[in-house]
Scaffold this active site. Structure first.
Site, PDB file in Angstrom:
ATOM      1  N   ASP A 383      -6.885-108.199  37.179  1.00  0.00           N
ATOM      2  CA  ASP A 383      -5.486-108.494  37.436  1.00  0.00           C
ATOM      3  C   ASP A 383      -4.668-107.193  37.400  1.00  0.00           C
ATOM      4  O   ASP A 383      -4.832-106.373  36.496  1.00  0.00           O
ATOM      5  CB  ASP A 383      -4.982-109.469  36.363  1.00  0.00           C
ATOM      6  CG  ASP A 383      -3.523-109.836  36.527  1.00  0.00           C
ATOM      7  OD1 ASP A 383      -3.185-110.476  37.533  1.00  0.00           O
ATOM      8  OD2 ASP A 383      -2.722-109.475  35.639  1.00  0.00           O
ATOM      9  N   GLU A 419      -7.311-106.460  42.041  1.00  0.00           N
ATOM     10  CA  GLU A 419      -6.020-106.857  42.611  1.00  0.00           C
ATOM     11  C   GLU A 419      -5.260-105.542  42.754  1.00  0.00           C
ATOM     12  O   GLU A 419      -4.755-105.011  41.760  1.00  0.00           O
ATOM     13  CB  GLU A 419      -5.281-107.826  41.698  1.00  0.00           C
ATOM     14  CG  GLU A 419      -3.979-108.303  42.311  1.00  0.00           C
ATOM     15  CD  GLU A 419      -3.173-109.195  41.389  1.00  0.00           C
ATOM     16  OE1 GLU A 419      -2.505-110.124  41.891  1.00  0.00           O
ATOM     17  OE2 GLU A 419      -3.184-108.962  40.162  1.00  0.00           O
TER      18      GLU A 419
END
Length: 744
Positions: A383, A419
């Site tokens: 993330d 990401e």
């Protein structure tokens, strides 16, 4: 500091009395603590030097003045024992007789000086960052804050130390016996090019599944149940990407509104499987249950990828709670501003871990290796990975984090997905991560959504996305599978909502519909929300078939979101992070509806087609050049006239694009060294609102074509046998994809 008035107020608080109540008693003295060892970090059960079993405790707390180990019995009574041994900033000790199942925490002593980043407060029980299991849930009453949360002058509240004991209000770490060698496990080790990823939430996937026993629904054991695994195998996916399963906490603003953090992007324990997803218990049983889930998925040929959140923690900013790292060594773990009271926030969540520091890097890499070697997982999706790649300030692809991962003998062998952005300056880094890494390609998401809603000015961007995004990834030895292609993800509208809503509908989140992106790139097919109009409903199902077919025919690694293949809806909520209810859970009743069952059947058929045909999952980029005298190229693009695209055509408005994939010129060889040869296909994508003529390319491309997929049909089984002569002008239905096989 923001003003002279604030500086004056802060100066007053430096000498102001704090709000206090009596601290908890120190418990029964005389706990025997032997020197133990500084490694490994955390609580490790083992035999002592005299053969007596016990647990070694080791905690990095660089700036601390003292550390107390706190042991809790079943009634919650606390016993404290000082760790007096200090080696290389690690406090450690071995306690005989402490067995698996023991609950524990730490109290760390040091100077309370928020102005220099020091937030030590021994009144706060702290979770071991290396705890293998966590028992209990995080509520956030005032007692769990290191400062006086409700201080009247909120702009200086973080400078006033709260002396109330937090132990009754926070979960505890649990000693776990790690005795599993995984000898009976067989990892699928699916090559990247062959992978199809399925993003799911451990709880939401089975919470309403009728085939999973009630007591197992929403748990690791539920995901391991044959009824859940069967859906994955019938669909044909090769990997599940689990939304965060690290122990996480719920934000105060959600708890105040009667909501909870559902997605889990609020980590507080990087080694502990989230206890709320365990059916078997939380006194260490969750560890074994997670391992059994991994084994069951591996046995079905499915890899397990974890979505991990190492960029920030649940402790938020200066007004957040003190749960673990903030109280262990705040300035050692977090990036602080020049005004050290404040946190540097590249994540939008209040804080950012200072990954440049060796002990923070060690925490992250120790965690990653633990999940691979002891918990059996096969990879990670990071993330806000750009925040991890920052050196002192800027994103740096030679950063310590990326360098450590690249040379680690365990981590460089597993699947690594970035990401590739964060919310800080210069944080958008799509296409920039080095070899070994794949990336969530949001350029793909935007182009495909825009094409099917008629918003692309031309088809240049679509051509790049369909063929592997060579403009982003054809450098440094990267391959087409560096691109994880997706149309939807957990964050945003579901696939069904993408063709049902043009505006977000997040009122249930309690934030006045201000949260969530306003850039949905969606089209509601003429009516906002669900409709009883049969024509609207049919058009929406066709658009879903178009989007799924485009995704699964594109070069790269496709990622589906759980329930999209069933037509799952969130009622237009594009930020359902706090909806732990039917809004977010997979609705398995959709399989009983023939229309939605047909969508599942098409999805599984397309995945099976992809698995059978290497031309659809290439390991190298297309060259676009002819490799033989007949002029046949590995990739060719065609206009509706049947002519190859010219430079001018790429810049002209168009709703129709033909893509020819040659199976004759696939680079590489199979495991036996033989050339890889496959069928050839022509895909025709037409986003116009009326049928269009398309001239099928003649020799050398083909002499005849057979229809394999026609998304204008609700049912696909009737397509075989429909053939066309090359050079013929065929009618492509409005808003449809035709996939044609070269048969001569």
């Amino acid at each position: 500091m923001s003003s002279a008035a604030e500086r004056e107020a802060v100066a007053e608080q430096r000498t102001a009395p704090v709000v206090v109540t009596e601290a908890a008693p120190r418990g029964t003295p005389g706990v025997p603590v032997r020197p133990g060892a500084p490694t490994p970090l955390g609580a490790r059960f083992r035999a002592g030097p005299d053969g007596v079993p016990g647990t070694n405790f080791a905690l990095w707390a660089g700036g601390a003045e003292a550390v107390e180990l706190c042991l809790f019995d079943e009634g919650g009574r606390e016993t404290r024992a000082p760790l007096t041994e200090l080696t290389h900033e690690i406090w450690h000790g071995f306690v005989p007789g402490v067995l698996p199942g023991q609950r524990y925490g730490y109290r760390v002593h040091g100077r309370w000086d928020p102005w220099t980043g020091g937030r030590w407060n021994p009144a706060k029980l702290l979770l071991d960052p290396y705890a293998r299991a966590v028992d209990g849930d995080f509520a956030l009453p005032p007692e769990v804050y290191g400062h006086v949360r409700d201080w009247p002058q909120q702009h200086v509240a973080d400078t006033v130390r709260d002396e109330r004991d937090s132990a009754p209000f926070v979960p505890k770490g649990v000693v776990v016996h790690d005795d599993d060698d995984w000898a009976d496990d067989h990892r699928p080790k699916t090559p990247w090019a062959d992978s199809v990823i399925y993003e799911l939430h451990v709880k939401g996937f089975t919470r309403a599944h009728p085939g999973v026993p009630e007591e197992l629904r929403g748990t690791y054991a539920g995901l391991a149940h044959p009824a859940a695994v069967e859906h994955l195998t019938r669909l044909g996916v090769t990997a599940v990407e689990l939304l965060p399963v690290h122990q996480f906490a719920h934000e105060d603003h959600l708890l105040r509104r009667g909501l909870r953090n559902y997605w889990g992007y609020n980590s507080v324990g990087y080694f502990a499987p989230h206890a709320g997803y365990a059916a078997s218990g939380t006194a260490g049983q969750q560890v074994g249950e997670f391992k059994r889930m991994v084994r069951a998925l591996h046995a079905a040929g499915i890899e397990v990828i974890l979505d991990v959140v190492y960029n920030h923690t649940a402790e938020a900013g200066e007004l957040g709670p003190t749960l673990s790292l903030k109280g262990i060594d705040n300035r050692g773990y977090y990036r602080l501003q020049s005004d050290a009271r404040r946190y540097t926030d590249y994540t939008g969540c209040g804080n950012t871990l200072h990954v440049v520091r060796p002990h923070v890097l060690r925490l992250i890499t120790d965690s990653l290796r633990y999940w691979v070697t002891e918990m059996g997982v096969d990879g990670f999706r990071f993330d806000l990975a750009a925040a991890l790649a920052r050196s002192m300030h800027d994103v740096d692809m030679l950063s310590p984090f990326l360098a450590v991962i690249a040379q680690d003998p365990v981590l460089r062998r597993v699947k690594l997905i970035a990401e590739p952005w964060d919310v800080g300056s210069g944080g958008y880094q799509v296409g920039a991560f080095p070899p070994l890494w794949t990336e969530w390609n949001d350029r793909y998401r935007g182009a495909v959504r825009d094409f099917w809603r008629g918003a692309l000015p031309d088809v240049r961007d679509l051509g790049y996305r369909l063929s592997g995004s060579s403009d982003l990834y054809a450098w440094g030895g990267r391959r087409p599978y560096a691109s994880v292609n997706f149309v939807t993800a957990h964050d945003g509208l579901t696939l069904r909502d993408l063709v049902t809503y043009e505006r977000k509908h997040n009122e249930a989140n309690g934030e006045g519909n201000r949260d969530g992106s306003d850039d949905n790139r969606s089209w509601n097919c003429g009516t906002e929300g669900e409709s009883d109009d049969g024509r609207v409903r049919a058009l929406r199902r066709r658009q879903l078939r178009n989007l799924l077919t485009t995704l699964l025919l594109s070069t790269g690694v496709p990622m589906l979101v759980a329930g999209d293949e069933l037509g799952r809806t969130q009622g237009g909520n594009n930020n359902a992070y706090c909806q732990d209810n039917e809004t977010s859970w997979v609705d398995w009743g959709l399989l009983d509806d023939p229309g939605w069952r047909a969508l599942f059947d098409l999805t599984s058929r397309l995945i099976a087609l992809r698995h059978r045909h290497p031309v659809l999952r290439r390991r190298a980029f297309f060259s676009g050049r002819a490799h033989s005298a007949d002029g046949l190229r590995d990739l060719a693009w065609f206009t509706a006239r049947g002519a190859e695209m010219t430079e001018r055509d790429w810049y002209a408005p168009a709703a129709t694009l033909g893509m020819y994939l040659s199976g004759r010129d696939i680079p590489g060889r199979d495991e036996r060294g033989a050339p890889i040869v496959d069928d050839s296909f022509l895909a025709v994508l037409h986003a116009g609102d009326a049928p269009a003529a398309f001239v099928l390319p003649g020799p050398p491309w083909a002499r005849r074509y057979e229809v394999v997929v026609d998304t204008s049909r609700e049912e696909q089984a009737a397509a075989p046998g429909v053939t066309y002569r090359a050079g013929a002008s065929i009618t492509v239905p409005a808003r449809a994809v035709l996939l044609l096989l070269r048969v001569g």
